[in-house]
Design a protein around this motif. Structure first.
Motif, mmCIF file in Angstrom:
data_model
loop_
_atom_site.group_PDB
_atom_site.id
_atom_site.type_symbol
_atom_site.label_atom_id
_atom_site.label_comp_id
_atom_site.label_asym_id
_atom_site.label_seq_id
_atom_site.Cartn_x
_atom_site.Cartn_y
_atom_site.Cartn_z
ATOM 1 N N ALA A 101 0.739 -1.345 -0.047
ATOM 2 C CA ALA A 101 0.034 -0.266 0.053
ATOM 3 C C ALA A 101 0.885 1.209 -0.171
ATOM 4 O O ALA A 101 0.622 2.171 -0.714
ATOM 5 C CB ALA A 101 -0.942 0.097 1.209
ATOM 6 N N GLY A 105 -0.578 2.142 -3.286
ATOM 7 C CA GLY A 105 -2.189 2.445 -2.858
ATOM 8 C C GLY A 105 -2.685 1.090 -2.814
ATOM 9 O O GLY A 105 -2.267 -0.198 -3.010
ATOM 10 N N CYS A 106 -4.050 1.192 -2.627
ATOM 11 C CA CYS A 106 -4.843 -0.041 -2.554
ATOM 12 C C CYS A 106 -5.095 -0.520 -3.852
ATOM 13 O O CYS A 106 -5.171 0.048 -4.790
ATOM 14 C CB CYS A 106 -6.054 0.315 -1.853
ATOM 15 S SG CYS A 106 -7.591 -1.072 -2.102
ATOM 16 N N THR A 110 -7.163 1.866 -6.151
ATOM 17 C CA THR A 110 -6.402 2.753 -7.291
ATOM 18 C C THR A 110 -7.035 2.407 -8.601
ATOM 19 O O THR A 110 -7.062 3.484 -9.428
ATOM 20 C CB THR A 110 -4.726 2.357 -7.087
ATOM 21 O OG1 THR A 110 -4.855 1.170 -7.120
ATOM 22 C CG2 THR A 110 -4.375 3.026 -5.819
ATOM 23 N N GLN A 161 -9.720 2.231 3.113
ATOM 24 C CA GLN A 161 -9.417 3.137 1.687
ATOM 25 C C GLN A 161 -8.704 4.505 2.131
ATOM 26 O O GLN A 161 -7.769 4.617 1.497
ATOM 27 C CB GLN A 161 -10.744 3.453 0.866
ATOM 28 C CG GLN A 161 -11.292 2.313 0.155
ATOM 29 C CD GLN A 161 -10.343 1.610 -0.770
ATOM 30 O OE1 GLN A 161 -9.404 2.370 -1.603
ATOM 31 N NE2 GLN A 161 -10.299 0.508 -0.721
ATOM 32 N N SER A 164 -4.927 3.702 3.235
ATOM 33 C CA SER A 164 -4.311 3.338 2.017
ATOM 34 C C SER A 164 -3.889 4.411 1.388
ATOM 35 O O SER A 164 -2.805 4.676 0.945
ATOM 36 C CB SER A 164 -5.275 2.476 1.295
ATOM 37 O OG SER A 164 -5.609 1.131 1.755
ATOM 38 N N LEU A 165 -4.710 5.509 1.119
ATOM 39 C CA LEU A 165 -4.296 6.682 0.464
ATOM 40 C C LEU A 165 -3.245 7.504 1.153
ATOM 41 O O LEU A 165 -2.251 7.973 0.481
ATOM 42 C CB LEU A 165 -5.918 7.380 0.045
ATOM 43 C CG LEU A 165 -5.337 9.036 -0.363
ATOM 44 C CD1 LEU A 165 -4.846 8.857 -1.748
ATOM 45 C CD2 LEU A 165 -6.663 9.862 -0.344
ATOM 46 N N THR A 167 -1.321 6.019 3.612
ATOM 47 C CA THR A 167 -0.003 5.275 3.548
ATOM 48 C C THR A 167 0.816 5.414 2.351
ATOM 49 O O THR A 167 2.093 5.610 2.240
ATOM 50 C CB THR A 167 -0.506 3.839 3.577
ATOM 51 O OG1 THR A 167 -0.945 3.737 5.050
ATOM 52 C CG2 THR A 167 0.794 2.890 3.591
ATOM 53 N N ASN A 168 0.050 5.374 1.010
ATOM 54 C CA ASN A 168 0.924 5.740 -0.349
ATOM 55 C C ASN A 168 1.249 7.117 -0.436
ATOM 56 O O ASN A 168 2.409 7.244 -0.814
ATOM 57 C CB ASN A 168 -0.247 5.320 -1.525
ATOM 58 C CG ASN A 168 0.153 5.422 -2.638
ATOM 59 O OD1 ASN A 168 -0.172 6.276 -3.403
ATOM 60 N ND2 ASN A 168 1.228 4.720 -2.978
ATOM 61 N N THR A 169 0.532 8.347 -0.014
ATOM 62 C CA THR A 169 0.922 9.512 -0.303
ATOM 63 C C THR A 169 2.038 9.576 0.394
ATOM 64 O O THR A 169 2.869 10.327 0.128
ATOM 65 C CB THR A 169 -0.245 10.495 0.232
ATOM 66 O OG1 THR A 169 -1.404 10.078 -0.416
ATOM 67 C CG2 THR A 169 0.333 11.830 0.188
#
Length: 192
Positions: A101, A105-106, A110, A161, A164-165, A167-169
Protein backbone atom coordinates in the motif's frame (compact mmCIF):
# COMPACT_ATOMS: atom_id res chain seq x y z
CA UNK A 1 3.58 -13.28 -4.66
CA UNK A 2 3.42 -16.83 -5.96
CA UNK A 3 6.49 -18.79 -6.84
CA UNK A 4 7.27 -19.61 -10.47
CA UNK A 5 6.37 -23.30 -10.13
CA UNK A 6 2.87 -22.38 -8.96
CA UNK A 7 2.49 -19.78 -11.71
CA UNK A 8 3.41 -22.30 -14.42
CA UNK A 9 0.56 -24.61 -13.33
CA UNK A 10 -2.04 -21.92 -13.90
CA UNK A 11 -3.35 -21.46 -17.43
CA UNK A 12 -2.23 -18.60 -19.63
CA UNK A 13 -5.60 -16.83 -19.43
CA UNK A 14 -5.49 -16.83 -15.61
CA UNK A 15 -1.83 -15.80 -15.56
CA UNK A 16 -2.59 -12.90 -17.85
CA UNK A 17 -5.54 -11.77 -15.70
CA UNK A 18 -3.49 -11.96 -12.51
CA UNK A 19 -0.53 -10.21 -14.12
CA UNK A 20 -2.82 -7.49 -15.50
CA UNK A 21 -4.25 -6.82 -12.03
CA UNK A 22 -0.75 -6.58 -10.55
CA UNK A 23 0.80 -4.47 -13.30
CA UNK A 24 -2.19 -2.12 -13.49
CA UNK A 25 -1.82 -1.65 -9.72
CA UNK A 26 1.90 -0.95 -9.97
CA UNK A 27 1.94 1.20 -13.12
CA UNK A 28 -1.64 2.30 -13.75
CA UNK A 29 -3.81 1.29 -16.68
CA UNK A 30 -2.75 4.07 -19.02
CA UNK A 31 0.99 3.49 -18.56
CA UNK A 32 0.75 -0.28 -18.89
CA UNK A 33 1.27 -1.95 -22.24
CA UNK A 34 0.08 -5.36 -23.33
CA UNK A 35 3.77 -6.28 -23.59
CA UNK A 36 4.23 -5.39 -19.89
CA UNK A 37 1.43 -7.77 -18.95
CA UNK A 38 2.70 -10.52 -21.26
CA UNK A 39 6.16 -10.26 -19.73
CA UNK A 40 4.78 -10.40 -16.17
CA UNK A 41 2.64 -13.43 -17.06
CA UNK A 42 5.50 -15.16 -18.87
CA UNK A 43 3.39 -15.37 -22.02
CA UNK A 44 4.62 -14.40 -25.50
CA UNK A 45 3.09 -11.08 -26.55
CA UNK A 46 1.52 -12.63 -29.64
CA UNK A 47 -0.32 -15.17 -27.49
CA UNK A 48 -2.03 -12.45 -25.44
CA UNK A 49 -4.30 -11.59 -28.38
CA UNK A 50 -5.57 -15.16 -28.49
CA UNK A 51 -7.08 -14.63 -25.01
CA UNK A 52 -7.66 -10.88 -24.90
CA UNK A 53 -8.16 -8.85 -28.06
CA UNK A 54 -7.88 -5.43 -26.41
CA UNK A 55 -6.40 -3.73 -23.39
CA UNK A 56 -9.94 -3.10 -22.14
CA UNK A 57 -10.52 -6.85 -22.13
CA UNK A 58 -7.40 -7.15 -19.98
CA UNK A 59 -8.84 -4.51 -17.64
CA UNK A 60 -12.00 -6.62 -17.38
CA UNK A 61 -9.85 -9.67 -16.71
CA UNK A 62 -8.02 -7.74 -13.98
CA UNK A 63 -11.38 -6.86 -12.43
CA UNK A 64 -12.21 -10.56 -12.52
CA UNK A 65 -8.89 -11.30 -10.81
CA UNK A 66 -9.79 -8.77 -8.09
CA UNK A 67 -13.16 -10.50 -7.64
CA UNK A 68 -11.55 -13.94 -7.44
CA UNK A 69 -8.97 -12.70 -4.96
CA UNK A 70 -11.69 -11.20 -2.80
CA UNK A 71 -13.73 -14.42 -2.88
CA UNK A 72 -10.63 -16.38 -1.85
CA UNK A 73 -9.96 -13.98 1.04
CA UNK A 74 -13.56 -14.23 2.21
CA UNK A 75 -13.44 -18.03 2.00
CA UNK A 76 -10.34 -18.03 4.20
CA UNK A 77 -11.91 -15.63 6.69
CA UNK A 78 -15.07 -17.72 6.87
CA UNK A 79 -13.01 -20.37 8.66
CA UNK A 80 -13.20 -18.21 11.78
CA UNK A 81 -16.30 -18.98 13.83
CA UNK A 82 -16.70 -15.52 15.29
CA UNK A 83 -17.70 -12.67 12.93
CA UNK A 84 -15.56 -10.20 14.90
CA UNK A 85 -12.58 -12.48 14.33
CA UNK A 86 -13.39 -12.55 10.62
CA UNK A 87 -13.33 -8.76 10.49
CA UNK A 88 -10.11 -8.58 12.47
CA UNK A 89 -8.64 -11.18 10.09
CA UNK A 90 -9.50 -8.89 7.20
CA UNK A 91 -7.81 -5.99 8.97
CA UNK A 92 -4.72 -8.11 9.63
CA UNK A 93 -4.61 -8.99 5.94
CA UNK A 94 -4.62 -5.29 5.11
CA UNK A 95 -1.89 -4.65 7.67
CA UNK A 96 0.15 -7.47 6.14
CA UNK A 97 0.05 -5.61 2.83
CA UNK A 98 1.05 -2.24 4.25
CA UNK A 99 4.36 -2.17 2.35
CA UNK A 100 2.50 -2.73 -0.91
CA UNK A 101 0.00 0.00 0.00
CA UNK A 102 2.88 2.37 0.75
CA UNK A 103 4.29 1.80 -2.72
CA UNK A 104 1.14 1.65 -4.84
CA UNK A 105 -2.00 2.24 -2.73
CA UNK A 106 -4.95 -0.14 -2.46
CA UNK A 107 -5.17 -2.37 -5.56
CA UNK A 108 -8.93 -2.03 -5.89
CA UNK A 109 -9.13 1.60 -4.80
CA UNK A 110 -6.44 2.85 -7.15
CA UNK A 111 -7.96 0.94 -10.07
CA UNK A 112 -11.42 2.34 -9.23
CA UNK A 113 -10.08 5.88 -9.20
CA UNK A 114 -8.33 5.43 -12.52
CA UNK A 115 -11.28 3.73 -14.22
CA UNK A 116 -13.66 6.44 -13.02
CA UNK A 117 -11.87 8.95 -15.23
CA UNK A 118 -12.35 6.85 -18.38
CA UNK A 119 -16.13 6.96 -18.73
CA UNK A 120 -16.40 3.55 -20.41
CA UNK A 121 -18.33 1.79 -17.64
CA UNK A 122 -15.51 -0.42 -16.41
CA UNK A 123 -15.57 1.49 -13.12
CA UNK A 124 -19.10 0.12 -12.55
CA UNK A 125 -17.82 -3.42 -13.04
CA UNK A 126 -15.19 -2.84 -10.38
CA UNK A 127 -17.82 -1.27 -8.11
CA UNK A 128 -19.63 -4.62 -8.11
CA UNK A 129 -16.49 -6.25 -6.71
CA UNK A 130 -16.12 -3.66 -3.98
CA UNK A 131 -19.84 -3.85 -3.20
CA UNK A 132 -19.45 -7.60 -2.61
CA UNK A 133 -16.81 -6.91 0.05
CA UNK A 134 -18.98 -4.25 1.68
CA UNK A 135 -21.91 -6.68 1.72
CA UNK A 136 -19.76 -9.36 3.34
CA UNK A 137 -18.46 -6.92 5.97
CA UNK A 138 -22.03 -5.81 6.63
CA UNK A 139 -23.08 -9.44 7.17
CA UNK A 140 -20.31 -9.82 9.77
CA UNK A 141 -21.51 -6.78 11.70
CA UNK A 142 -25.10 -8.05 11.44
CA UNK A 143 -23.97 -11.44 12.80
CA UNK A 144 -22.48 -9.53 15.72
CA UNK A 145 -25.99 -8.28 16.41
CA UNK A 146 -25.32 -4.74 15.25
CA UNK A 147 -28.47 -2.95 13.99
CA UNK A 148 -26.16 -0.36 12.37
CA UNK A 149 -24.33 -2.99 10.30
CA UNK A 150 -24.70 -1.05 7.03
CA UNK A 151 -23.14 2.09 8.49
CA UNK A 152 -20.38 0.16 10.23
CA UNK A 153 -19.46 -1.70 7.04
CA UNK A 154 -19.10 1.57 5.15
CA UNK A 155 -17.05 3.04 8.00
CA UNK A 156 -14.64 0.09 7.98
CA UNK A 157 -14.13 0.09 4.22
CA UNK A 158 -13.85 3.90 4.13
CA UNK A 159 -11.26 3.79 6.91
CA UNK A 160 -9.21 1.25 4.96
CA UNK A 161 -9.45 3.23 1.71
CA UNK A 162 -8.50 6.42 3.50
CA UNK A 163 -5.52 4.93 5.29
CA UNK A 164 -4.41 3.28 2.04
CA UNK A 165 -4.36 6.69 0.40
CA UNK A 166 -2.42 8.26 3.26
CA UNK A 167 -0.04 5.29 3.51
CA UNK A 168 0.68 5.65 -0.21
CA UNK A 169 0.88 9.45 -0.15
CA UNK A 170 3.41 9.50 2.69
CA UNK A 171 5.05 6.19 1.66
CA UNK A 172 4.71 5.11 5.29
CA UNK A 173 3.47 1.56 5.99
CA UNK A 174 3.42 2.33 9.73
CA UNK A 175 0.34 4.50 9.17
CA UNK A 176 -1.65 1.45 8.06
CA UNK A 177 -0.29 -0.66 10.88
CA UNK A 178 -1.35 1.90 13.49
CA UNK A 179 -4.78 2.35 11.92
CA UNK A 180 -5.19 -1.42 11.68
CA UNK A 181 -4.56 -1.80 15.40
CA UNK A 182 -7.09 0.95 16.10
CA UNK A 183 -9.66 -0.78 13.90
CA UNK A 184 -9.13 -4.10 15.69
CA UNK A 185 -9.81 -2.37 19.03
CA UNK A 186 -12.85 -0.73 17.49
CA UNK A 187 -14.18 -4.14 16.37
CA UNK A 188 -13.60 -5.48 19.91
CA UNK A 189 -15.52 -2.55 21.39
CA UNK A 190 -18.45 -3.20 19.06
CA UNK A 191 -18.52 -6.90 19.93
CA UNK A 192 -18.62 -6.26 23.68
Amino acid sequence: MTDSIEVKRVGKRERLATAAARIFHEQGVEKTTIADIARAADVPVGNVYYYYKTKDQLVQAAIGAHALGMRNVVAELERYEDPADRLKGLIRLWIGRSDLAARFGCPTGTLATELDKRGDGLDRELAVVLRALITWVRAQFAAMGRPDAAELSMALIASYQGISLLTNTFRDPELMIVEGRRLEKWIDSLAA
